[in-house]
Design a protein around this motif. Structure first.
Motif, PDB file in Angstrom:
ATOM      1  N   ARG A  50       0.822  -1.211   0.000  1.00 54.75           N
ATOM      2  CA  ARG A  50       0.000   0.000   0.000  1.00 54.75           C
ATOM      3  C   ARG A  50       0.861   1.268   0.000  1.00 54.75           C
ATOM      4  O   ARG A  50       0.526   2.257  -0.642  1.00 54.75           O
ATOM      5  CB  ARG A  50      -0.931  -0.007   1.218  1.00 54.75           C
ATOM      6  CG  ARG A  50      -2.126   0.895   1.058  1.00 54.75           C
ATOM      7  CD  ARG A  50      -3.048   0.850   2.250  1.00 54.75           C
ATOM      8  NE  ARG A  50      -3.606  -0.477   2.512  1.00 54.75           N
ATOM      9  CZ  ARG A  50      -4.530  -0.719   3.438  1.00 54.75           C
ATOM     10  NH1 ARG A  50      -4.985   0.274   4.185  1.00 54.75           N
ATOM     11  NH2 ARG A  50      -4.995  -1.936   3.624  1.00 54.75           N
ATOM     12  N   ILE A  51       1.987   1.224   0.732  1.00 56.03           N
ATOM     13  CA  ILE A  51       2.824   2.430   0.837  1.00 56.03           C
ATOM     14  C   ILE A  51       3.799   2.551  -0.331  1.00 56.03           C
ATOM     15  O   ILE A  51       4.410   3.602  -0.521  1.00 56.03           O
ATOM     16  CB  ILE A  51       3.604   2.448   2.174  1.00 56.03           C
ATOM     17  CG1 ILE A  51       4.073   3.866   2.500  1.00 56.03           C
ATOM     18  CG2 ILE A  51       4.780   1.473   2.140  1.00 56.03           C
ATOM     19  CD1 ILE A  51       4.739   3.989   3.857  1.00 56.03           C
ATOM     20  N   SER A  52       3.942   1.492  -1.121  1.00 54.18           N
ATOM     21  CA  SER A  52       4.957   1.493  -2.180  1.00 54.18           C
ATOM     22  C   SER A  52       4.783   2.658  -3.150  1.00 54.18           C
ATOM     23  O   SER A  52       5.761   3.302  -3.542  1.00 54.18           O
ATOM     24  CB  SER A  52       4.924   0.164  -2.934  1.00 54.18           C
ATOM     25  OG  SER A  52       3.653  -0.038  -3.534  1.00 54.18           O
ATOM     26  N   LEU A  53       3.538   2.943  -3.541  1.00 53.57           N
ATOM     27  CA  LEU A  53       3.311   4.031  -4.493  1.00 53.57           C
ATOM     28  C   LEU A  53       3.633   5.382  -3.877  1.00 53.57           C
ATOM     29  O   LEU A  53       4.191   6.264  -4.551  1.00 53.57           O
ATOM     30  CB  LEU A  53       1.869   4.010  -4.987  1.00 53.57           C
ATOM     31  CG  LEU A  53       1.523   5.069  -6.037  1.00 53.57           C
ATOM     32  CD1 LEU A  53       2.348   4.874  -7.297  1.00 53.57           C
ATOM     33  CD2 LEU A  53       0.038   5.036  -6.375  1.00 53.57           C
ATOM     34  N   SER A  54       3.300   5.570  -2.590  1.00 56.85           N
ATOM     35  CA  SER A  54       3.594   6.840  -1.931  1.00 56.85           C
ATOM     36  C   SER A  54       5.101   7.091  -1.886  1.00 56.85           C
ATOM     37  O   SER A  54       5.557   8.224  -2.080  1.00 56.85           O
ATOM     38  CB  SER A  54       3.030   6.831  -0.507  1.00 56.85           C
ATOM     39  OG  SER A  54       1.626   6.668  -0.520  1.00 56.85           O
ATOM     40  N   ILE A  55       5.877   6.023  -1.631  1.00 52.67           N
ATOM     41  CA  ILE A  55       7.333   6.154  -1.579  1.00 52.67           C
ATOM     42  C   ILE A  55       7.893   6.478  -2.967  1.00 52.67           C
ATOM     43  O   ILE A  55       8.785   7.316  -3.125  1.00 52.67           O
ATOM     44  CB  ILE A  55       7.973   4.864  -1.034  1.00 52.67           C
ATOM     45  CG1 ILE A  55       7.562   4.630   0.428  1.00 52.67           C
ATOM     46  CG2 ILE A  55       9.494   4.903  -1.162  1.00 52.67           C
ATOM     47  CD1 ILE A  55       8.097   5.642   1.403  1.00 52.67           C
ATOM     48  N   ALA A  56       7.357   5.805  -3.979  1.00 51.54           N
ATOM     49  CA  ALA A  56       7.902   5.956  -5.328  1.00 51.54           C
ATOM     50  C   ALA A  56       7.311   7.133  -6.099  1.00 51.54           C
ATOM     51  O   ALA A  56       7.825   7.475  -7.177  1.00 51.54           O
ATOM     52  CB  ALA A  56       7.662   4.669  -6.124  1.00 51.54           C
ATOM     53  N   MET A  57       6.254   7.763  -5.597  1.00 46.67           N
ATOM     54  CA  MET A  57       5.564   8.791  -6.357  1.00 46.67           C
ATOM     55  C   MET A  57       6.467   9.938  -6.822  1.00 46.67           C
ATOM     56  O   MET A  57       6.340  10.392  -7.985  1.00 46.67           O
ATOM     57  CB  MET A  57       4.372   9.329  -5.569  1.00 46.67           C
ATOM     58  CG  MET A  57       3.575  10.411  -6.307  1.00 46.67           C
ATOM     59  SD  MET A  57       3.036   9.903  -7.969  1.00 46.67           S
ATOM     60  CE  MET A  57       1.644   8.850  -7.571  1.00 46.67           C
ATOM     61  N   PRO A  58       7.372  10.475  -5.994  1.00 51.51           N
ATOM     62  CA  PRO A  58       8.239  11.541  -6.519  1.00 51.51           C
ATOM     63  C   PRO A  58       9.016  11.111  -7.766  1.00 51.51           C
ATOM     64  O   PRO A  58       9.181  11.893  -8.709  1.00 51.51           O
ATOM     65  CB  PRO A  58       9.182  11.829  -5.340  1.00 51.51           C
ATOM     66  CG  PRO A  58       8.382  11.460  -4.124  1.00 51.51           C
ATOM     67  CD  PRO A  58       7.604  10.256  -4.543  1.00 51.51           C
ATOM     68  N   THR A  59       9.473   9.858  -7.784  1.00 51.67           N
ATOM     69  CA  THR A  59      10.202   9.348  -8.950  1.00 51.67           C
ATOM     70  C   THR A  59       9.263   9.115 -10.128  1.00 51.67           C
ATOM     71  O   THR A  59       9.576   9.463 -11.272  1.00 51.67           O
ATOM     72  CB  THR A  59      10.909   8.023  -8.582  1.00 51.67           C
ATOM     73  OG1 THR A  59      11.748   8.232  -7.457  1.00 51.67           O
ATOM     74  CG2 THR A  59      11.731   7.500  -9.746  1.00 51.67           C
ATOM     75  N   ILE A  60       8.096   8.519  -9.849  1.00 49.67           N
ATOM     76  CA  ILE A  60       7.118   8.224 -10.909  1.00 49.67           C
ATOM     77  C   ILE A  60       6.586   9.510 -11.524  1.00 49.67           C
ATOM     78  O   ILE A  60       6.391   9.598 -12.743  1.00 49.67           O
ATOM     79  CB  ILE A  60       5.964   7.371 -10.339  1.00 49.67           C
ATOM     80  CG1 ILE A  60       6.476   6.000  -9.915  1.00 49.67           C
ATOM     81  CG2 ILE A  60       4.842   7.222 -11.356  1.00 49.67           C
ATOM     82  CD1 ILE A  60       5.463   5.172  -9.151  1.00 49.67           C
ATOM     83  N   ALA A  61       6.332  10.514 -10.696  1.00 49.00           N
ATOM     84  CA  ALA A  61       5.795  11.781 -11.190  1.00 49.00           C
ATOM     85  C   ALA A  61       6.729  12.421 -12.213  1.00 49.00           C
ATOM     86  O   ALA A  61       6.276  12.998 -13.220  1.00 49.00           O
ATOM     87  CB  ALA A  61       5.552  12.729 -10.025  1.00 49.00           C
ATOM     88  N   LYS A  62       8.026  12.312 -11.979  1.00 45.36           N
ATOM     89  CA  LYS A  62       8.992  12.860 -12.942  1.00 45.36           C
ATOM     90  C   LYS A  62       8.991  12.053 -14.237  1.00 45.36           C
ATOM     91  O   LYS A  62       9.030  12.613 -15.333  1.00 45.36           O
ATOM     92  CB  LYS A  62      10.384  12.865 -12.325  1.00 45.36           C
ATOM     93  CG  LYS A  62      10.550  13.840 -11.166  1.00 45.36           C
ATOM     94  CD  LYS A  62      11.950  13.751 -10.580  1.00 45.36           C
ATOM     95  CE  LYS A  62      12.102  14.695  -9.391  1.00 45.36           C
ATOM     96  NZ  LYS A  62      13.449  14.598  -8.772  1.00 45.36           N
ATOM     97  N   GLU A  63       8.933  10.730 -14.128  1.00 41.79           N
ATOM     98  CA  GLU A  63       8.985   9.881 -15.321  1.00 41.79           C
ATOM     99  C   GLU A  63       7.749  10.051 -16.193  1.00 41.79           C
ATOM    100  O   GLU A  63       7.851  10.105 -17.424  1.00 41.79           O
ATOM    101  CB  GLU A  63       9.122   8.417 -14.900  1.00 41.79           C
ATOM    102  CG  GLU A  63       9.181   7.451 -16.081  1.00 41.79           C
ATOM    103  CD  GLU A  63       9.464   6.015 -15.665  1.00 41.79           C
ATOM    104  OE1 GLU A  63       9.024   5.095 -16.389  1.00 41.79           O
ATOM    105  OE2 GLU A  63      10.114   5.809 -14.616  1.00 41.79           O
ATOM    106  N   PHE A  64       6.576  10.135 -15.572  1.00 35.68           N
ATOM    107  CA  PHE A  64       5.329  10.255 -16.323  1.00 35.68           C
ATOM    108  C   PHE A  64       4.874  11.702 -16.487  1.00 35.68           C
ATOM    109  O   PHE A  64       3.814  11.945 -17.089  1.00 35.68           O
ATOM    110  CB  PHE A  64       4.219   9.462 -15.634  1.00 35.68           C
ATOM    111  CG  PHE A  64       4.388   7.970 -15.697  1.00 35.68           C
ATOM    112  CD1 PHE A  64       5.185   7.381 -16.663  1.00 35.68           C
ATOM    113  CD2 PHE A  64       3.743   7.143 -14.783  1.00 35.68           C
ATOM    114  CE1 PHE A  64       5.341   5.998 -16.724  1.00 35.68           C
ATOM    115  CE2 PHE A  64       3.886   5.761 -14.839  1.00 35.68           C
ATOM    116  CZ  PHE A  64       4.690   5.191 -15.816  1.00 35.68           C
ATOM    117  N   ALA A  65       5.639  12.645 -15.960  1.00 32.73           N
ATOM    118  CA  ALA A  65       5.273  14.067 -16.025  1.00 32.73           C
ATOM    119  C   ALA A  65       3.862  14.299 -15.485  1.00 32.73           C
ATOM    120  O   ALA A  65       3.012  14.928 -16.123  1.00 32.73           O
ATOM    121  CB  ALA A  65       5.394  14.588 -17.458  1.00 32.73           C
TER     122      ALA A  65
END
Length: 315
Positions: free
Chosen positions: A42-57
């Protein structure tokens, strides 16, 4: 030879007085592990979101939709999930739910953009919805009245501890693999393995578990509720006043606002407002949620210790 065999066989009275097995606590050890893995996913997306947000703009609004989408299906399917547990039993539901959300977690690792990630998180929320109601039913089936607070916190403490470990695990997996995708896939495959463990070890009826002996079964039956009798009864059959139920719901609601708020938005806040690195975010979330796990365990064991005295006062 026959006399030697007979000499080793204990008398019937001694067999009945044998020490109780502890399968019920191993059952809740499995439930604790599954709950812990649940919160890691459940927390995995919250942790990775800063990285994902940059990749997917991703815009801030889209990030908010993706992070909150889990709770849309999770909240809506709580009551249907409870019906499934009553219909098919907690063992089947826990095993199926764990396998299903493990599949959604794995598929998140191959998401192609914000929309696919949002839909997969909706699926993850739907699959995870029955877990905690199933744990409550297992508590009623497997534990005596004076053990249920400990059983409840073994499950509840898995939430903050899973978030604590998940923050460290996911951040370090991303750093090790250099990819948030591989971190999600590894987490999902571990969850699928836990689904197999749930099916292999959990049982709906203590009498049908091969590891439970007669002494433990007698101990359990002294306070546990038979599977056929676990259902909603009339208002005058409730074991506590309606005002107590309302107070517990309000308390749980207040807890959820704080806990899920930290779980969902805490890592993004640490990254954007405080400028912490990925590793620092993982370490910070570890200590935040570890404190919650320790508090939950302490409260549960204290409740079981105080319950007998409170029962005597009530009488």
């Amino acid at each position: 030879m026959q006399s030697r065999i007979e000499a080793r066989d204990p008398p019937r009275g001694m067999a009945q007085a044998e020490r109780a097995t502890s399968v019920r606590w191993r059952i809740f050890g499995v439930v604790f592990l599954i709950t812990l893995i649940n919160l890691v996913d459940r927390i995995s997306l919250s942790i990775a979101m800063p990285t994902i947000a940059k990749e997917f703009a991703l815009s801030p609004a889209m990030q908010g939709l993706i992070l909150s989408s889990f709770f849309w299906s999770y909240a809506l399917l709580q009551i249907p999930g409870g019906w499934l547990i009553d219909r098919f039993g907690p063992r089947r539901v826990v095993a199926a739910a764990t396998l299903l959300w493990g599949a959604f977690q794995t598929l998140l690792g191959v998401a192609s953009g914000g929309l696919s990630m949002l839909l997969l998180r909706v699926g993850l929320g739907a699959a995870e919805a029955p877990l905690f109601p199933a744990g409550g039913k297992l508590n009623a089936l497997w534990l005596s009245r004076h053990e249920r607070a400990r059983g409840a916190v073994l499950m509840d403490a898995g939430s903050p501890l899973g978030a604590a470990i998940g923050g460290l695990a996911i951040s370090n997996l991303i750093l090790v693999f250099g990819s948030w995708r591989m971190a999600f896939i590894v987490a999902g495959l571990v969850t699928v393995g836990c689904g197999w463990l749930a099916w292999h070890y959990l049982r709906d009826d203590p009498a049908k578990h091969p590891g439970v002996n007669a002494t433990e079964l007698e101990h359990i039956s002294g306070g546990a509720v038979p599977l056929a009798k676990v259902a909603f009864g009339a208002a005058d059959e409730l074991p506590f006043p309606a005002r107590s139920a309302v107070a517990m719901c309000v308390g749980r609601l207040s807890w959820a606002m704080i806990f899920f708020g930290l779980l969902t938005w805490g890592p993004s806040y640490l990254a954007q407002a405080r400028g912490l690195s990925l590793q620092q975010i993982g370490t910070s979330t570890f200590f935040i949620f570890l404190s919650g796990a320790l508090g939950s365990l302490s409260g549960g064991f204290l409740c079981d210790a105080l319950a007998p005295a409170a029962w005597r006062v009530a009488k």
